[in-house]
Design a protein around this motif. Structure first.
Motif, short mmCIF file in Angstrom:
data_model
loop_
_atom_site.label_atom_id
_atom_site.label_comp_id
_atom_site.label_asym_id
_atom_site.label_seq_id
_atom_site.Cartn_x
_atom_site.Cartn_y
_atom_site.Cartn_z
N ASP A 294 11.60 -14.05 -16.49
CA ASP A 294 12.06 -14.34 -15.14
C ASP A 294 11.55 -13.26 -14.19
N VAL A 295 11.09 -13.67 -13.01
CA VAL A 295 10.56 -12.76 -12.00
C VAL A 295 11.41 -12.89 -10.75
N ASP A 296 11.91 -11.76 -10.25
CA ASP A 296 12.80 -11.80 -9.10
C ASP A 296 12.43 -10.68 -8.11
N GLY A 297 12.64 -10.93 -6.84
CA GLY A 297 12.45 -9.92 -5.81
C GLY A 297 11.13 -9.98 -5.08
N LEU A 298 10.23 -10.90 -5.45
CA LEU A 298 8.93 -11.01 -4.77
C LEU A 298 9.10 -11.70 -3.43
N LYS A 299 8.48 -11.13 -2.42
CA LYS A 299 8.53 -11.72 -1.09
C LYS A 299 7.14 -12.06 -0.58
N ARG A 300 6.27 -11.05 -0.50
CA ARG A 300 4.92 -11.27 0.02
C ARG A 300 3.85 -11.19 -1.06
N VAL A 301 4.21 -10.64 -2.21
CA VAL A 301 3.26 -10.62 -3.34
C VAL A 301 3.40 -11.94 -4.09
N ASN B 296 -1.45 -5.02 0.84
CA ASN B 296 -1.27 -6.35 0.25
C ASN B 296 -1.71 -7.40 1.25
N ILE B 297 -2.94 -7.30 1.69
CA ILE B 297 -3.35 -8.06 2.85
C ILE B 297 -3.47 -9.56 2.58
N LEU B 298 -3.77 -9.97 1.35
CA LEU B 298 -3.90 -11.39 1.01
C LEU B 298 -2.84 -11.86 0.02
N GLY B 299 -1.90 -10.99 -0.33
CA GLY B 299 -0.81 -11.38 -1.22
C GLY B 299 -1.05 -11.12 -2.69
N ASN B 300 -2.25 -10.58 -3.03
CA ASN B 300 -2.56 -10.30 -4.43
C ASN B 300 -2.90 -8.83 -4.64
N ALA B 301 -2.22 -7.95 -3.91
CA ALA B 301 -2.41 -6.50 -3.97
C ALA B 301 -3.79 -6.07 -3.50
N GLU B 302 -4.44 -6.89 -2.66
CA GLU B 302 -5.70 -6.47 -2.06
C GLU B 302 -5.43 -5.37 -1.03
N ARG B 303 -6.30 -4.38 -1.02
CA ARG B 303 -6.09 -3.23 -0.13
C ARG B 303 -7.22 -3.13 0.88
N LEU B 304 -6.86 -3.00 2.14
CA LEU B 304 -7.82 -2.79 3.22
C LEU B 304 -7.51 -1.46 3.89
N LYS B 305 -8.51 -0.58 3.95
CA LYS B 305 -8.33 0.73 4.56
C LYS B 305 -9.38 0.93 5.64
N SER C 223 1.76 0.43 -11.07
CA SER C 223 0.54 1.12 -10.64
C SER C 223 -0.24 0.36 -9.58
N LEU C 224 0.12 -0.88 -9.31
CA LEU C 224 -0.61 -1.66 -8.31
C LEU C 224 -0.47 -1.09 -6.91
N GLY C 225 0.61 -0.33 -6.67
CA GLY C 225 0.80 0.28 -5.36
C GLY C 225 1.48 -0.59 -4.34
N VAL C 226 1.93 -1.78 -4.74
CA VAL C 226 2.60 -2.67 -3.78
C VAL C 226 4.10 -2.74 -4.02
N PHE C 227 4.57 -2.07 -5.07
CA PHE C 227 5.99 -2.08 -5.38
C PHE C 227 6.55 -0.66 -5.34
N SER C 228 7.73 -0.53 -4.75
CA SER C 228 8.42 0.76 -4.79
C SER C 228 9.24 0.90 -6.05
N GLU D 290 9.49 -4.61 -3.24
CA GLU D 290 8.18 -4.41 -2.62
C GLU D 290 8.19 -3.19 -1.71
N ALA D 291 7.09 -2.45 -1.74
CA ALA D 291 6.93 -1.28 -0.89
C ALA D 291 6.47 -1.71 0.50
N LYS D 292 6.44 -0.76 1.42
CA LYS D 292 5.92 -1.05 2.76
C LYS D 292 4.46 -1.45 2.64
#
Length: 647
Positions: free
Chosen positions: A241-248, A336-345, A279-284, A308-310
């Motif tokens: 079971d997976v719980d707590g996902l909003k934008r990922v 998390n620009i596209l919802g799959n932990a993609e990172r844009l800097k 380690s994905l960096g999208v979760f606190s 989820e992290a900021k």
């Protein structure tokens, strides 16, 4: 009688008779005086002759540990003395001394008469009340170990039936208790946890190990141990079971998971899956727990909970060295620009502020994109679009670059990468401007077993190494011809902790070594665009020399030509001082040659040192270096300021 032991033996049921000891009080009341409140005192704890036991006794003694920080009045001090017996006896029992005795003597320096009373007697409080204000009391503690107890019979039983439980060889090895070994509480209590761990790792998700029962046998000085424990059935992982996902996206998380339904239930692999998602960096926070207290169709469900992290952050970037000057700028990152932990800097920097190797201000503006698990797990896509202007004394460059590549993790320590890059640039050198279009296909591999995930955090042990090959073509443009060449380079660094030689505490004294080698094949120096040639000097190679200050030069000037081979090495000693400060000393050496064979050219050596201030994100580094055999009279010393170690 049966009594429950305290402290580290909590949970063991012991059958024994205790020896009650008294308190020896030195000094009789001599009249009406004002008692001290609080009552100052000093404690002397006599050594037992066993270092580890002495450490446990000192740690357990409230009289010793609280005498300077928690002053109390006579009544409370009497209570502290009386409770001291149980604390010290618990420490003795934890090391297998179940017949040990404790004696506490209190005295005043001015009195010589002795009065002996029981430790719980009201006379203790009366005597302390008679101590005049301003006079210290001395508490002398003597501990006698008595005989060392050993383990007698050791039995694992089913908690429901009380029938003996048979252990496999692997389970018995993990359990570890054997008849005849010292009856040390830590080993007795720790064995249950070890048995539970091995059972659960074998798939017994509902394994249960209760607190042991221990039976003293004073006549044989042994301790019989009975461990209630049950393995339960072997289970596979059930519904996840997976719980707590909003934008990922949940689909991405499930693809990323390293555990799947139907797999054998193993806590180590479940924890590894949790850490990997973290380690994905999208979760606190990522948490996982069993989804049931009993089997569900022969399986154990799992509940993963995410916070989820900021998604965005804004930061600043700054650095300084006397050769490259200051660089300052800002960064904006979306995690998390596209919802799959993609990172844009996005990064914008102003460079070349006051550097000795610079002719003026430049800029570096770029956008980095990273997509994890690109078509395959452990395979990341990265891309960069960059515009930069650099005004070095060696050349002035304005360029636009685009590159994309894939990095694939092939095991715990190895990564490989490959990609394509294109660059359109204009370079002015010695008042001659040329345009270049460069297309390249970089290939590489890296190895890292330092165990440091954050590149800013200093490595304390292990090896880092990389090898790269970049086939390139420079297409003919205005003022330049077409050339084909391949840039080959390799580097390695290793870290040795002097604690292995017994010379320091772990992580305090480190010797770091670095070496690098490079060669350009297929074209001569002047057929290669200036920014693609090899240079040395500066914080990345030989400190003390300006950026690009090592290698072929135009006479004794600051104009570097560059070369087609490079080799350099560093030895650095890093010493941590106190909690937040440290220092370093180093020697760098390197050379750049006009031949494609390394170890040609003039060897340049620089040396220096610096200080470190350790922050939660990494050390702030300030280094000063000087050239030992300078080629250009302007090279006198260089200052480097940055975040993290140089390598």
């Amino acid at each position: 009688m049966q009594v429950s032991s305290k402290g580290v033996l909590d949970g063991l049921v012991l059958t024994a008779n205790r020896v009650v000891t008294g308190v020896t009080l030195w000094g009789a009341a001599t009249g009406c005086v004002w008692a001290a409140d609080p009552q100052p005192y000093v404690t002397h704890l006599e050594s037992s002759g066993q270092a580890d036991l002495d450490a446990a006794l000192k740690s357990s003694s409230d009289l010793l540990n609280l005498q300077a920080t928690h002053a109390v009045g006579p009544f409370a001090l009497a209570g502290r003395v009386r409770s001291e017996y149980d604390r010290l006896r618990s420490a003795l029992e934890s090391y297998g001394y179940y017949e040990g005795t404790v004696q506490i003597s209190l005295h005043r320096a001015k009195e010589k008469d002795a009065v002996v009373v029981d430790g719980t007697s009201p006379a203790l409080s009366d005597w302390l009340n008679g101590v005049p204000a301003g006079e210290k009391v001395t508490a002398d503690i003597t501990v006698k170990k008595g005989p060392l107890y050993h383990l007698g019979s050791v039995t694992v039983v089913d908690p429901k039936t009380n029938a003996p439980v048979s252990l496999t060889e692997a389970q018995q090895t993990a359990f570890g208790l054997k008849t005849g070994q010292d009856a040390v509480a830590q080993a007795v209590l720790g064995s249950g946890g070890s048995l539970l761990d091995v059972w659960r790792e074998e798939g017994h998700a509902l394994a249960q190990v209760d607190k042991p029962r221990a039976y003293l046998k004073p006549q044989t000085h042994t301790l019989d141990i009975v461990y209630p424990a049950s393995a339960g059935p072997v289970l596979n992982i059930g519904v996840i079971d997976v719980d707590g996902l909003k934008r990922v996206h949940e689909s991405f998380v499930r693809r990323r998971m390293t555990v799947q339904e139907g797999q054998l239930y193993q806590p180590s692999k479940i924890e590894a899956a949790r850490q990997d998602l973290s380690s994905l960096g999208v979760f606190s926070n990522v948490a996982v727990k069993d989804g049931s207290t009993k089997p569900v169709n022969g399986t154990m469900p799992l509940d993963f909970t995410f916070k989820e992290a900021k998604r965005r952050s804004v930061g600043a970037e700054a650095g300084y060295s006397t050769d490259l000057g200051a660089r300052v700028g800002a960064t904006w990152t979306h995690y998390n620009i596209l919802g799959n932990a993609e990172r844009l800097k996005l990064t914008a920097l102003i460079t070349g502020l006051g550097g000795s190797a610079q002719q003026g201000l430049g800029y570096d503006v770029y956008a980095d994109f990273m997509k994890p698990d690109f078509y395959s797990r452990n395979q990341n896509l990265s891309a960069r679009v960059e515009a930069l202007r650099q005004l070095f004394w060696s050349y002035r460059q304005t360029a636009f670059l685009v590159n994309a590549g894939i990095t694939r993790k092939i095991d715990k320590h190895w990564n490989v990468n490959f990609g394509l890059a294109a660059e359109q640039e204009k370079i002015e050198q010695f008042n001659v401007s040329r345009d270049y279009t460069i297309i390249s296909a970089p290939l590489g591999a890296t190895f890292d077993n330092t165990g440091v995930g954050n590149p800013i955090e200093p490595a304390l042990h292990g090896v880092r190494a990389s090898i790269n090959a970049t086939p390139s073509v420079s297409l003919g443009n205005k003022g330049s011809g077409t050339s084909f060449f391949a840039i080959l380079n390799a580097s390695a660094s290793t870290y040795f902790d002097l604690a292995h030689l017994g010379l320091s505490k772990p992580g305090r004294s480190i010797i770091a070594l670095r070496g690098m080698i490079g060669s350009i094949q297929g074209a001569s120096t002047y057929d290669i665009p200036p920014d693609q040639r090899m240079y040395a000097g500066g914080s990345a190679t030989v400190r003390g020399y300006r950026w690009q200050g090592v290698g072929p030069q135009y006479g004794r000037t600051r104009y570097a030509i560059g070369g087609t081979s490079l080799d350099a090495g560093t030895i650095e000693y890093r010493q941590r001082l106190f909690k937040s400060f440290g220092m370093a000393g180093f020697v760098d050496a390197g050379q750049v040659g006009s031949s494609s064979m390394p170890f040609t050219g003039t060897l340049r050596v620089g040396a220096g040192g610096g200080v470190r201030y350790y922050t939660p994100i990494g050390p702030v580094r300030v280094d000063i270096a000087v050239p030992l055999n300078r080629a250009y009279r302007g090279d006198k010393w260089d200052l480097y300021i940055g975040l993290g170690e140089t390598f």
